[in-house]
Structures are given as structure tokens and as C-alpha cells.
Design an enzyme around this catalytic site. Structure first.
Site, PDB file in Angstrom:
ATOM      1  N   GLY A  45       0.841  -1.185   0.000  1.00 44.16           N
ATOM      2  CA  GLY A  45       0.000   0.000   0.000  1.00 44.16           C
ATOM      3  C   GLY A  45       0.876   1.234   0.000  1.00 44.16           C
ATOM      4  N   LYS A  46       0.247   2.379  -0.200  1.00 42.03           N
ATOM      5  CA  LYS A  46       0.978   3.646  -0.175  1.00 42.03           C
ATOM      6  C   LYS A  46      -0.030   4.750   0.092  1.00 42.03           C
ATOM      7  CE  LYS A  46       5.264   5.037  -0.949  1.00 42.03           C
ATOM      8  NZ  LYS A  46       6.367   4.525  -0.178  1.00 42.03           N
ATOM      9  N   GLY A  47       0.423   5.777   0.772  1.00 44.57           N
ATOM     10  CA  GLY A  47      -0.459   6.905   1.060  1.00 44.57           C
ATOM     11  C   GLY A  47       0.280   8.210   0.906  1.00 44.57           C
TER      12      GLY A  47
END
Length: 150
Positions: free
Chosen positions: A146-148
């Protein structure tokens, strides 16, 4: 979006549409065509998917049962859009857009950092989350990707 690259696999691509070479595997090409239809205006993500599919095409061609798995890897499980309101040192109110892309949790919980930069958009974060899935899988740790950012 103005100034964004769009992609096509047709040799006569024009008008700001960048031509990408067709993939050697029909299964990978079907997956890529679906990504183009769905995410064609997200150039960083589209290019990353194309490069990965190009790399794994020989394996997918030998094992056609992998096509649904490869297709699932190219679609995030979840994308969260949110706003981040804040007040700067001069008292001016600002609202930034934030995103969290949860790409794949097949082998474990989502792992991936945060990016705070004016250039961050959903395309960049989908690209980074997609590559995080592959990176985490190569480490043999039971982690998804994931990445934010905002």
C-alpha cells in the site's frame, strides 16, 4: 487532466497519446487493455503495469491459469480519498487532498509508507503501491502493499 500523458497500444497514437508496444503474451495484453480502459488517465500507474506485464509475459504465456491472478494484482483492493485541512504559520487555511491506496493483501497486511509532496496524486500512489506489493513479495516477508500521501 490537461498535460497528462494518455496511452494507447495502437501504432498511430497521436494527440498527446503515447504509444506503448503491444505485449508478447495475449493474456498480459488482455490484462493491460483492461487497465488502459479503467486507468488510462493515470500515466505513472499505466507505465508501471506495462513494464511489469512485459517482464512476466513469458511466464504467463506458459501458465495461462495465472491471468486472473495477474489481473487482480493490477487493481487496488481499496483507494481512499480524503481531505487534509490545515492552517499555515500565517493563519491561512488550506485544504490538501490525501489518498491511501491499499493494493493487495493476499500475503499479509498492507505495508507502505507515506509521501507528502505537491506532485502526489492517485496515479503516483497506485504506481508506488503496485511496486510495493512486488517488493514485499520478493523479501519473503508476509506483507502486502500500500501507499499513502497528500
Amino acid at each position: 487532466a490537461a498535460g497528462r500523458r494518455l496511452f494507447s497500444t495502437t501504432p498511430s497514437a497521436a494527440n498527446g497519446v503515447e504509444a506503448l508496444k503491444p505485449l508478447s503474451s495475449p493474456a498480459c495484453q488482455r490484462v493491460f487493455d483492461a487497465v488502459l480502459r479503467r486507468d488510462g488517465a493515470q500515466p505513472e500507474f499505466v507505465q508501471a503495469v506495462h513494464e511489469v506485464l512485459d517482464s512476466i509475459a513469458p511466464v504467463v504465456e506458459q501458465r495461462p491459469q495465472l491471468e486472473p491472478l495477474v489481473s487482480a494484482l493490477c487493481e487496488p483492493e481499496r483507494v481512499v480519498h480524503f481531505r487534509v485541512p490545515w492552517v499555515d504559520d500565517k493563519g491561512a487555511r488550506t485544504i490538501n487532498r490525501g489518498f491511501r491506496v491499499q493494493m493487495n493483501s493476499a500475503i499479509g497486511p498492507y505495508k507502505g509508507g507515506l509521501r507528502f509532496h505537491p506532485s502526489v496524486d492517485v496515479s503516483v500512489l497506485k504506481f508506488l503501491a503496485f511496486e510495493q506489493v512486488l517488493k514485499n513479495a520478493l523479501t519473503t516477508l508476509p506483507l502486502g502493499g500500500g501507499k499513502g500521501g497528500a
